[in-house]
Design an enzyme around this catalytic site. Structure first.
Site, PDB file in Angstrom:
ATOM      1  N   ASP A   1     -17.107 -60.720  84.531  1.00 55.88           N
ATOM      2  CA  ASP A   1     -18.244 -60.850  83.621  1.00 55.88           C
ATOM      3  C   ASP A   1     -19.160 -61.940  84.168  1.00 55.88           C
ATOM      4  O   ASP A   1     -18.770 -62.715  85.041  1.00 55.88           O
ATOM      5  CB  ASP A   1     -17.735 -61.248  82.220  1.00 55.88           C
ATOM      6  CG  ASP A   1     -18.875 -61.405  81.231  1.00 55.88           C
ATOM      7  OD1 ASP A   1     -19.700 -60.491  81.125  1.00 55.88           O
ATOM      8  OD2 ASP A   1     -18.966 -62.465  80.582  1.00 55.88           O
ATOM      9  N   SER A   2     -20.361 -62.005  83.600  1.00 54.33           N
ATOM     10  CA  SER A   2     -21.289 -63.059  83.990  1.00 54.33           C
ATOM     11  C   SER A   2     -20.792 -64.435  83.549  1.00 54.33           C
ATOM     12  O   SER A   2     -21.315 -65.445  83.992  1.00 54.33           O
ATOM     13  CB  SER A   2     -22.644 -62.785  83.335  1.00 54.33           C
ATOM     14  OG  SER A   2     -22.482 -62.672  81.933  1.00 54.33           O
TER      15      SER A   2
ATOM     16  N   CYS B   1     -19.073 -56.953  81.746  1.00 56.56           N
ATOM     17  CA  CYS B   1     -20.452 -57.364  81.448  1.00 56.56           C
ATOM     18  C   CYS B   1     -21.347 -56.125  81.268  1.00 56.56           C
ATOM     19  O   CYS B   1     -21.451 -55.288  82.162  1.00 56.56           O
ATOM     20  CB  CYS B   1     -20.953 -58.209  82.612  1.00 56.56           C
ATOM     21  SG  CYS B   1     -22.631 -58.793  82.417  1.00 56.56           S
TER      22      CYS B   1
ATOM     23  N   GLU C   1     -21.835 -68.700  71.927  1.00 57.68           N
ATOM     24  CA  GLU C   1     -21.263 -69.733  72.802  1.00 57.68           C
ATOM     25  C   GLU C   1     -21.258 -71.099  72.119  1.00 57.68           C
ATOM     26  O   GLU C   1     -20.439 -71.950  72.432  1.00 57.68           O
ATOM     27  CB  GLU C   1     -22.004 -69.757  74.147  1.00 57.68           C
ATOM     28  CG  GLU C   1     -21.738 -68.473  74.908  1.00 57.68           C
ATOM     29  CD  GLU C   1     -22.046 -68.535  76.391  1.00 57.68           C
ATOM     30  OE1 GLU C   1     -22.438 -69.589  76.889  1.00 57.68           O
ATOM     31  OE2 GLU C   1     -21.877 -67.485  77.039  1.00 57.68           O
TER      32      GLU C   1
ATOM     33  N   CYS D   1     -23.059 -55.773  74.390  1.00 61.26           N
ATOM     34  CA  CYS D   1     -23.024 -57.098  75.022  1.00 61.26           C
ATOM     35  C   CYS D   1     -21.651 -57.700  74.712  1.00 61.26           C
ATOM     36  O   CYS D   1     -21.142 -57.560  73.587  1.00 61.26           O
ATOM     37  CB  CYS D   1     -24.128 -57.988  74.466  1.00 61.26           C
ATOM     38  SG  CYS D   1     -24.048 -59.681  75.080  1.00 61.26           S
TER      39      CYS D   1
ATOM     40  N   HIS E   1     -20.629 -60.541  74.020  1.00 58.96           N
ATOM     41  CA  HIS E   1     -20.492 -61.572  72.982  1.00 58.96           C
ATOM     42  C   HIS E   1     -20.537 -61.029  71.552  1.00 58.96           C
ATOM     43  O   HIS E   1     -20.056 -61.681  70.632  1.00 58.96           O
ATOM     44  CB  HIS E   1     -21.617 -62.596  73.118  1.00 58.96           C
ATOM     45  CG  HIS E   1     -21.536 -63.458  74.342  1.00 58.96           C
ATOM     46  ND1 HIS E   1     -21.513 -62.945  75.610  1.00 58.96           N
ATOM     47  CD2 HIS E   1     -21.474 -64.808  74.477  1.00 58.96           C
ATOM     48  CE1 HIS E   1     -21.452 -63.945  76.482  1.00 58.96           C
ATOM     49  NE2 HIS E   1     -21.424 -65.074  75.824  1.00 58.96           N
TER      50      HIS E   1
END
Ligand code: DGL
Length: 262
Positions: free
Chosen positions: A6-7, A69, A148, A180, A182
């Site tokens: 993932d990024s 990702c 985050e 996404c 997140h």
């Protein structure tokens, strides 16, 4: 090993799903925390970074790769599949398959980073054939920072979610893809704001289910996977928060290692 990249840290939502659906296998994870976010970058840069991430996992001994990702899956999956000599799973196709299967009124919403939404991959794939689908997409860039920061249930998060989701609600989408890494962490807020009748697709669940099926039918690949819990977690940058988030999200004492791709 099952390689996942993932990024940054968001792909841990996919790792969690691998631990749930395929608990016997060793995982090697790479999070490109030094270069995150990908969602604000150009397709060329995202593809370059994603290829480096995937190659690193192959060097580490991955026998299958999951592109956790969404940004990399939307922009770079074809190039990765071309250049990487092992099976590669991306999150877009299984999410689309699930959404098509469960939508009642053929009204789909997709939320993701700017790069994912701008790639128009969902419209392209969903409109193949005479689908008759109504598709409404929306970039929600602030969600990544809110998650985050751990603002999963704050009033500010709810206000922003309401604003982002209003155009989809107005279009009366009946199914929403969380495109996404997140977003599953604020799923409850999203559900509240989009409306409780809207069905939500979590691509992490779908991509791991697809890989599980694949491994069932490909014993020669399944046999190459190591069965133990000696997981490896690499990040291109490590700060105190990295170790903390890995432990919090995965609910187990995992040690992180730093590995730079520069
Ligand atoms: N992992 C990214 C995604 O799923 C979100 C974070 C970023 O923009 O890099 O699209």
């Amino acid at each position: 090993m099952i390689g996942i990249f993932d990024s940054g840290i968001g792909g841990l939502t996919v790792v969690k799903e691998v631990f749930r659906q395929l608990p016997d296998y060793r995982v090697v994870y790479f999070g490109d925390t030094a270069r995150t976010p990908y969602g604000t970058k150009s397709p060329e840069t995202i593809t370059k970074y994603a290829l480096q991430d995937a190659k690193f996992l192959v060097e580490q001994g991955a026998k299958v790769i999951v592109i956790a990702c969404h940004t990399a899956s939307s922009v770079a999956a074809d190039e990765i599949k071309k250049q990487i000599p092992i099976p590669v799973f991306e999150v877009v196709s299984p999410a689309i398959a699930k959404a098509k299967q469960i939508t009642k009124h053929k009204r789909l919403g997709i939320i993701g980073t700017r790069a994912t939404i701008n790639s128009e991959i969902y419209q392209d794939r969903l409109n193949q054939g005479d689908s008759g689908l109504v598709i409404k997409t929306q970039a929600c860039p602030l969600f990544v920072s809110l998650v985050e920061e751990g603002w999963l249930d704050k009033s500010e998060t709810k206000t922003i979610a309401k604003k982002y989701l209003f155009p989809l609600k107005r279009e009366k989408v009946d199914t929403l893809i969380l495109a996404c890494t997140h977003y599953p962490l604020i799923r409850e807020v999203i559900q509240q704001k989009i409306g409780k009748k809207v069905m939500i697709v979590d691509p992490a669940v779908e991509v791991v289910a697809k890989m599980r099926e694949f491994l069932k039918h490909q014993p020669e690949i399944e046999h190459q996977l190591i069965r133990d819990a000696d997981h490896k977690f690499f990040f291109s940058d490590v700060v105190d928060k990295t170790q903390y988030i890995v432990r919090e999200w995965l609910e187990r004492p995992i040690k992180v290692e730093k590995h730079s791709l520069e």
